[in-house]
Every structure is written in C-alpha cells, then in structure tokens.
Design a protein around this motif. Structure first.
Motif, PDB file in Angstrom:
ATOM      1  N   ASP A 196       1.135  -1.466  -0.011  1.00  0.00           N
ATOM      2  CA  ASP A 196       0.197  -0.168   0.133  1.00  0.00           C
ATOM      3  C   ASP A 196       0.776   1.234  -0.266  1.00  0.00           C
ATOM      4  O   ASP A 196       0.376   2.200   0.356  1.00  0.00           O
ATOM      5  CB  ASP A 196      -0.807   0.433   1.359  1.00  0.00           C
ATOM      6  N   GLY A 197       2.300   1.306   0.261  1.00  0.00           N
ATOM      7  CA  GLY A 197       3.273   2.307   0.538  1.00  0.00           C
ATOM      8  C   GLY A 197       4.741   2.393   0.405  1.00  0.00           C
ATOM      9  O   GLY A 197       4.927   1.203   1.318  1.00  0.00           O
ATOM     10  N   PHE A 198       5.202   2.851   1.036  1.00  0.00           N
ATOM     11  CA  PHE A 198       6.999   2.508   0.940  1.00  0.00           C
ATOM     12  C   PHE A 198       6.861   3.907   1.791  1.00  0.00           C
ATOM     13  O   PHE A 198       6.576   4.720   2.302  1.00  0.00           O
ATOM     14  CB  PHE A 198       7.827   2.628   0.547  1.00  0.00           C
ATOM     15  N   ILE A 199       7.790   3.403   2.788  1.00  0.00           N
ATOM     16  CA  ILE A 199       9.050   4.317   3.664  1.00  0.00           C
ATOM     17  C   ILE A 199       9.907   4.426   2.807  1.00  0.00           C
ATOM     18  O   ILE A 199      10.383   3.211   2.309  1.00  0.00           O
ATOM     19  CB  ILE A 199       8.869   4.331   4.818  1.00  0.00           C
ATOM     20  N   GLY A 200      10.369   5.673   2.705  1.00  0.00           N
ATOM     21  CA  GLY A 200      11.254   5.855   1.744  1.00  0.00           C
ATOM     22  C   GLY A 200      12.606   6.295   2.578  1.00  0.00           C
ATOM     23  O   GLY A 200      12.178   6.877   3.612  1.00  0.00           O
ATOM     24  N   GLY A 209      18.291  13.650  -2.999  1.00  0.00           N
ATOM     25  CA  GLY A 209      16.058  14.315  -3.166  1.00  0.00           C
ATOM     26  C   GLY A 209      15.605  13.467  -2.957  1.00  0.00           C
ATOM     27  O   GLY A 209      14.846  11.968  -3.302  1.00  0.00           O
ATOM     28  N   SER A 210      14.022  13.986  -2.588  1.00  0.00           N
ATOM     29  CA  SER A 210      12.756  13.633  -2.675  1.00  0.00           C
ATOM     30  C   SER A 210      11.977  13.178  -4.093  1.00  0.00           C
ATOM     31  O   SER A 210      11.243  12.499  -4.744  1.00  0.00           O
ATOM     32  CB  SER A 210      11.484  14.273  -2.117  1.00  0.00           C
ATOM     33  N   ARG A 211      12.974  14.194  -5.221  1.00  0.00           N
ATOM     34  CA  ARG A 211      12.089  14.462  -6.555  1.00  0.00           C
ATOM     35  C   ARG A 211      11.959  12.510  -7.585  1.00  0.00           C
ATOM     36  O   ARG A 211      11.024  12.442  -8.317  1.00  0.00           O
ATOM     37  CB  ARG A 211      12.750  14.665  -7.708  1.00  0.00           C
ATOM     38  N   PRO A 212      13.403  11.782  -7.075  1.00  0.00           N
ATOM     39  CA  PRO A 212      13.279  10.804  -8.254  1.00  0.00           C
ATOM     40  C   PRO A 212      11.790   9.469  -7.855  1.00  0.00           C
ATOM     41  O   PRO A 212      12.100   8.711  -8.436  1.00  0.00           O
ATOM     42  CB  PRO A 212      14.480  10.272  -8.020  1.00  0.00           C
ATOM     43  N   TYR A 213      11.439   9.897  -6.491  1.00  0.00           N
ATOM     44  CA  TYR A 213      10.595   9.124  -6.331  1.00  0.00           C
ATOM     45  C   TYR A 213       9.081   9.503  -6.759  1.00  0.00           C
ATOM     46  O   TYR A 213       8.154   8.376  -6.416  1.00  0.00           O
ATOM     47  CB  TYR A 213      10.548   9.274  -4.301  1.00  0.00           C
ATOM     48  N   VAL A 224       4.682   7.444  -1.130  1.00  0.00           N
ATOM     49  CA  VAL A 224       5.662   7.683  -0.437  1.00  0.00           C
ATOM     50  C   VAL A 224       6.019   8.823   0.574  1.00  0.00           C
ATOM     51  O   VAL A 224       5.616   9.105   0.366  1.00  0.00           O
ATOM     52  CB  VAL A 224       7.088   8.000  -1.484  1.00  0.00           C
ATOM     53  N   VAL A 225       6.704   7.805   1.525  1.00  0.00           N
ATOM     54  CA  VAL A 225       6.802   8.497   2.419  1.00  0.00           C
ATOM     55  C   VAL A 225       7.935   8.790   2.825  1.00  0.00           C
ATOM     56  O   VAL A 225       8.435   7.730   3.483  1.00  0.00           O
ATOM     57  CB  VAL A 225       6.014   9.157   4.183  1.00  0.00           C
ATOM     58  N   GLU A 251       1.210   9.261  -3.619  1.00  0.00           N
ATOM     59  CA  GLU A 251       2.257  11.272  -3.491  1.00  0.00           C
ATOM     60  C   GLU A 251       3.665  11.284  -2.378  1.00  0.00           C
ATOM     61  O   GLU A 251       2.955  10.078  -1.975  1.00  0.00           O
ATOM     62  CB  GLU A 251       1.694  12.681  -2.629  1.00  0.00           C
ATOM     63  N   VAL A 252       4.130  12.094  -3.068  1.00  0.00           N
ATOM     64  CA  VAL A 252       6.190  11.469  -2.318  1.00  0.00           C
ATOM     65  C   VAL A 252       5.784  12.238  -0.965  1.00  0.00           C
ATOM     66  O   VAL A 252       5.464  14.147  -1.815  1.00  0.00           O
ATOM     67  CB  VAL A 252       6.817  12.056  -3.124  1.00  0.00           C
TER      68      VAL A 252
END
Lengths: 378, 351
Positions: A196-200, A209-213, A224-225, A251-252
């Motif tokens: 259901d989602g990822f902890i980044g 950075g956060s952009r690649p996710y 992704v959080v 969302e990221v």
C-alpha cells in the motif's frame, strides 16, 4: 543526546501510536514496505510493531547494502585477498557474508588473507599511503549514501598519485530496486505482495532528494513518505502513509525535511557522475539481474578500478537452495517463512546474507523479535 | 691495569632506554635481573621473595575460590587505566562477584622482543598500585619472551585466590522468577574508552575506562543482605547483554529489562550512536550486576548507591518465567524487544 533524544520521546511515541490507531480503518489491512535496512533496524530495535494496531503491517525491503550483495561479488573480494594478495578493506558486516564453498572474507583472513575492517574509505586511503609496496583495494558497497565518499577517495588518490589504491565498485541504486519490486510479478500480477505504500530512505534521500520518487507515486499509484531513521520518524511516516491510503492519495511526502530537500545534494551528485557511470546490468541477491541498477568506475579513472586492474571476472553463483533471502528481500516472504531461519541459519552461522547485517530482515528479527514467534519447548 | 673483574658486578637495567630482548626470557642472568630490578622493585613482598618454583602460603579457614583471566588489551595504556591495572581488577572482580575476599594473585607475562622496558616498568608500577588498593598480594609470577612480531607488546594472565564468604551460595543458576536485577552504574565506559583510542577511530572524548576493583562494594552488599543475593556478575566482554543471557540460560529463567532505567553516560551513548554499537554489548571493567530477592532490593540498591563505585546504581529489571530463557527489554518507546547475545566480535582486544 541533543537532537537525538527528541526523536525517541516515549510520550510523543504513544501520542503518534494513538493517532495511527484512530486513523487506521478496522475494515482493512495496511501493508507498507520500509525500503531501507536502517528503518528495519529501528523498527526492530525500538519494538515499534508493539505500538502499531494489528492491521498495520510492515514489510521489510531490500535496502540493506550487505544483504543485496550477490555471492559472486564476495568471491571477487576473496580472490583479491587470497590470489592477488591485495590488502582488502571493507565495512565490518561484509566480513561475515557467506560466499561460495562456505567461504567468507573473515575466513579468508584466517587463511592468511590481509582483510581489514574500516569505518570509512578514508581509512583505506590511509592504509594505501602507509603500505606503498602493497596493492590496497577498497571493497565499495552501499547505496547512494556511501557512493560520494568513494568518489572523493578516487579523486583524492588521483590527486596524490596513489598508484597502489583501487576500488572494487559494488555501489547500487535505490530507485531501480524499488521499480524492480513494483514490476515484479508478485506485486503487479499475482498480488501476493499487496503493497500500500513505501517508507522512503533517509540517508539515501539526503543525496538524491525526494524528486526521484515522484515517478513511483504517479506511475504505480503508491504513496511514498521519506522518513528519518529515528523511531518517531518511522511512527510519523506510518501515520502519514495511513492517511494517504485513507484519502486515496499517492504522493511523495517528506517527513525528513530536516535533512532532505527536493533536489538533494547536487554537489555530491555531480561528484558521483564525474567518477561513476551506470552499469548496463548488475546482479542483486534476491532480485536477480536488474538493468541500470548499479555504478561502475568511468574509464577516465580506469587505474582505480580493481575489476580492470586485476582482470577480475564476475561469475554468478546461485544462493543456497534452502535459503529464502531472495523472496525475503522482495517482501514475498517473512524471515519466519524460511525453513532454516533460526535453526541452520543463525547470526553465528549465517547461510544467507539477510542473517548477517543488523539491518538484514532475518538478523533484525532473530536478534530483536524472535521471542514473539518462539514455540515453548516441551 | 686490565683483567680486574669486580665480583658480583652487573650493569643496572636501563629502564629508561632499554628494550626487552630474547635473553630476558632465556632463564639466564638477564631474566633474573629483569625480575629483580623491574618486577620485584614494584611488586615485591615476602611471599614473592621466597624465590622458589612455587610459593608456600599460609592456611586459611574458609573455602578457596580460584579464578584465572588473560588480558590482551590494545592499546596497552588507555584513559582510566592500563593493562597492568586491568589485569589486577579483572581477576579481583571475578573473585569479588563470587562473594569471596581476594587474597593472592599470580601473574604470567608474555613479552614481545623489543618492548620498551620503560613501558613495562609503568605497567608493573600500575599493577602494584592496583594490588595495594585491592589489598591483594602478588605471590608468584612468570615471564616469557616471544620474538618480535609474535606478540603485541605484553599479554598478562593473572590467577586469583580468594576466601569464600562463610555462607555464600551465589551461583549463576540461582535466579528465580520475581527476583530483581540491579546494576551498579553506567554501561559501556571501558569499551568506549578503548575504542576512542584506536588508531582508525581517534575521536576526542572525555570517556574514561571504569576499570576498578569491586571487592569493597561486594563485601558491603554481602554484609547488607548476603542471604538474599542470588548472584553477582561483572559484565565484561559482551556487556550486559551477554551477562543477562548467561544468567537466563544457567538459571532456566527469562529476564525483562527496562531500557529507560539503564544508566548511560551521554558521551558513551553518543559514541555508540556514531559507531552503530549497542551499549548493552559494550564491555565494562568496574560494574556489577546483582540479582536478589525482591524483599532485599531496596536495601541493596541503597547500599550500592552509598559506595563510591555504585553512585549511579539502578534497578534495571527483573527475572521472569520463560521456557525459552529469553532476555527481553521494554524499550524507551514502550515496545518490547529481545536482548540477544552478541554475534561475532563487536570490538576485538578490549580486555
């Protein structure tokens, strides 16, 4: 410890735990993958599953640098130590990873190989300076976090004219591994791993950075959080993921704003691209050959590439048949699903890589959590 | 005028500039000189001076307690101590936690060719101070020299003889569910003091080793409530985690620790954080773990805190019923996790 204790506050943890309980709908199960071994370790070390409601499950991901190293790569390092008589410098966990024929770097050392544990690549440079007559190879492992220091060391060696230093480059890339998991039949087709989602990642994201996710969130509709490695970071990230799922968002989000920006560390990125380039393909333990998922040293820095210098050839070696590390690294199985977990395979005598590093799913569960599943002896 | 030989003349040992050579272990005059001018100068006493192959000791009334311990620490000198004081404290503490009164020690030295005599002199002086402070006498010793490169300066093995407390029944197998676990002070000071001195780490820290003789503290505790003390241990290699797992195994019980109650110096916590170590696995050389009946816990904790070596003492957990003999810990976050044996070697050559 200032700036650490704040993120381990018991009252705040209970507060977030209550918020997760309130937010999580009893009608469904939430399954989140923490990609990084750092998160796996924090979850186990602080006993976080005890603070989560029964319908919020954490699935361990492949983000443990030692765990994803295939046997063939360890064999190469052993060959450097025993056949080429190089001084092989590496991080401690790597010493115990099982290689082929029951070997490991630790055993190679007992056989007379000069294998040294270092805390940083700078120590390997120092060893090279102090042993000008010996070949010194740094066994470079890790994700985007450990790559910039290796790049710095190679540039430094060039600047100093350090002729006896080289690097066995096994640096791998996080986004390619996440895509591989999302593309795997278990997740995409069979639905055996309903994610259901990822902890980044925390430290990796400080670099990239956060952009690649953004791509995963959009393309695969998975929230992704990005979260820090402290227990409150993880709890807060889980709460944010539960809320995204409830609201149908993918969302990221960045929980780790104290260290991660959207663009990451551009200076480090530049340095990495100056020294390294993409490998066409790289074998990961568990994930198999993953295209464009690892780095190699650019030809401009040829003389520091141990693979070229010692004419090493990569030979893939299959994992032990009974070992489920592969399925565990993909989130398909849990450590306790493996027949040899805790019997034949223990931290003292690891059969698979997940039992070696404290960030590995099996070692973390064995060392911190096995009391929860232990049978009472007759 | 030549050819005059001065009877009995021998040039004094050059402690300032001299080095150990193979003749110091050869059984000849050089060895006798090393023993007389260096070791006996610091550690001499009437028993050692008997000079025989074995020392004849007076009878004692109680039961004998015997223990032995080898010391291979690197570096040899560290903040808060050195291999000499450590070799005395290590063995004195093994006797003390058995509830015994330490009486005599023996010491075996493996010296590496080329080792500076000045350093050996400092080590012998430090052992003498530690023996005097602990009220024990070194009554026998041995010296061997190995070739350069075959040792690492000095290795010291000490054996200790103590007299058991008359009614002492302390044993690792005596812990019972409901018992209380006390710890005499902060964890990990010795291990992190050593780590801070390692050449590839060299971080600046005020951490000092806790190396100390515990027999004074244990004697007071035995006097306070000896009958209610199940066992005492000094959590050295493997740290508190190894000690509690040993107790759980030997006694066939479980242990539940309370993370928030475990005393830790902020600088040790920070260094562990930086190096990715768990302070529960880090070695101590002057700390005491005590398991006692609930009824005596308050009095024993007060006795610990009244002693200079137990000022930061705390009640850190209890003994539980657990067929798997697991050591568990309530984390500071409110979760629960296991505290396992250390896998492999976290910090080699620590004591």
């Amino acid at each position: 410890m200032k700036y650490i204790d704040e993120y381990r506050d018991s009252a705040l943890a209970q507060h977030i735990a209550a918020a997760i309980r309130n937010a999580a709908s009893p009608a469904r199960i939430y399954r989140f993958m923490e990609f990084c071994g750092g998160h796996t370790h924090a979850i186990a070390r602080y006993g976080l599953p005890d603070l989560l409601p029964d319908n919020v499950h954490m699935i361990h991901g492949p983000g443990c640098p030692v765990c994803v190293l295939p046997i063939g790569r360890i064999d190469m390092a052993i060959e450097l130590a025993l056949r080429h008589h190089a001084i092989v410098c590496t991080y401690a966990d790597t010493l115990r990873v099982p290689a082929s024929d029951g070997r490991s770097l630790l055993r190679a050392r007992a056989q007379g190989g000069d294998v040294r544990m270092v805390y940083s690549v700078a120590d390997a440079l120092k060893i090279a300076r102090n042993n000008p007559g010996e070949a010194v190879v740094f066994f470079a492992i890790g994700f985007e976090t450990t790559t910039p220091p290796t790049a710095v060391a190679i540039r430094q060696a060039r600047a100093e004219g350090l002729k006896n230093f080289s690097v066995l480059c096994c640096h791998v890339l996080t986004p390619s591994a996440i895509i591989n998991i999302l593309e795997s039949p278990e997740v995409r087709v069979l639905g055996t791993v309903p994610l259901d989602g990822f902890i980044g990642p925390a430290h990796v994201s400080t670099v990239i950075g956060s952009r690649p996710y953004d791509f995963f969130a959009e393309e695969y509709r998975k929230p992704v959080v990005i979260a820090g490695f402290e227990p409150l970071d993880v709890m807060q990230a889980i709460l944010m993921l539960v809320r995204q799922v409830n609201e149908g968002r993918a969302e990221v989000e960045n929980e780790f704003t104290r260290a991660v920006t959207s663009g990451g560390n551009e200076k480090a990125q530049k340095l990495v691209s100056e020294v390294f380039e993409l490998r066409r393909s790289f074998e990961w333990r568990g994930l198999g050959e993953v295209p464009y998922s690892a780095l190699k040293i650019r030809s401009h820095y040829d003389e520091f590439d141990a693979e070229r210098r010692f004419d090493l050839e990569y030979k893939p070696v299959p994992d032990n048949k009974a070992c489920e590390c592969g399925a565990i690294l993909r989130g398909v199985k849990k450590p306790t699903d493996c027949k040899i977990f805790g019997t034949v395979c223990t931290p003292e005598n690891p059969m698979g890589s997940c039992m070696v590093s404290s960030e590995g799913a099996c070692a973390a569960h064995y060392s911190y959590g096995r009391h929860k599943h232990a049978e009472v002896p007759a | 005028m030549s050819g005059q030989v001065k009877a009995g003349y021998a040039r004094a040992l050059d402690i300032k500039r001299g080095r150990v050579d193979l003749s110091h272990g050869g059984g000849g005059r050089a060895m006798v000189q090393l023993v007389r001018e260096l070791f006996a100068r610091h550690l001499g006493n009437t028993w050692l001076e008997q000079g025989n192959d074995g020392t004849v000791l007076p009878p004692i009334s109680g039961r004998l307690v015997l223990t032995t311990d080898s010391h291979v620490v690197a570096p040899l000198f560290f903040p808060g101590g050195d291999i000499g004081s450590l070799a005395v404290h290590g063995t004195v503490n093994d006797l003390a936690v058995m509830g015994a009164r330490p009486l005599w020690l023996t010491a075996g030295f493996i010296l590496e060719e080329g080792f500076p005599l000045g350093d050996l002199d400092r080590i012998a002086a430090s052992m003498a101070r530690a023996c005097a402070a602990a009220g024990v006498l070194l009554v026998a010793g041995d010296t061997k020299v190995v070739e350069h490169g075959k040792g690492d300066g000095v290795f010291i093995t000490t054996t200790g003889v103590g007299e058991a407390h008359p009614h002492c029944t302390l044993s690792g197998s005596a812990a019972r569910p409901g018992d209380v676990v006390l710890l005499s002070g902060t964890l990990g000071d010795h291990g992190m003091a050593i780590m801070s001195q390692r050449e590839n780490l060299g971080f600046d820290t005020p951490i000092e080793s806790d190396s100390a003789a515990l027999h004074g503290l244990t004697a007071r505790l035995m006097a306070c409530a000896g009958a209610d003390i199940r066992l005492m241990r000094d959590p050295t290699r493997g740290g508190l985690a190894a000690t509690m797992n040993e107790i759980a195994d030997q006694s066939g019980v479980g242990v539940l620790l309370d993370e928030a109650a475990i005393p830790l110096r902020p600088e040790v916590a920070a260094a562990c954080e930086l190096l990715g170590l768990d302070p529960l696995n880090v070695a101590n050389e002057g700390k005491l773990v005590l398991v006692c009946a609930e009824q005596a816990a308050t009095a024993l904790l007060a006795t610990m805190r009244a002693h200079p070596l137990g000022r930061a003492a705390a009640r850190i957990g209890g003994i539980t019923t657990d067929a798997n003999h697991f050591v568990q810990m309530r984390t500071q976050l409110g979760g629960c996790r296991m505290v396992d044996w250390l896998s492999g070697e976290q910090l080699p050559r620590i004591c």
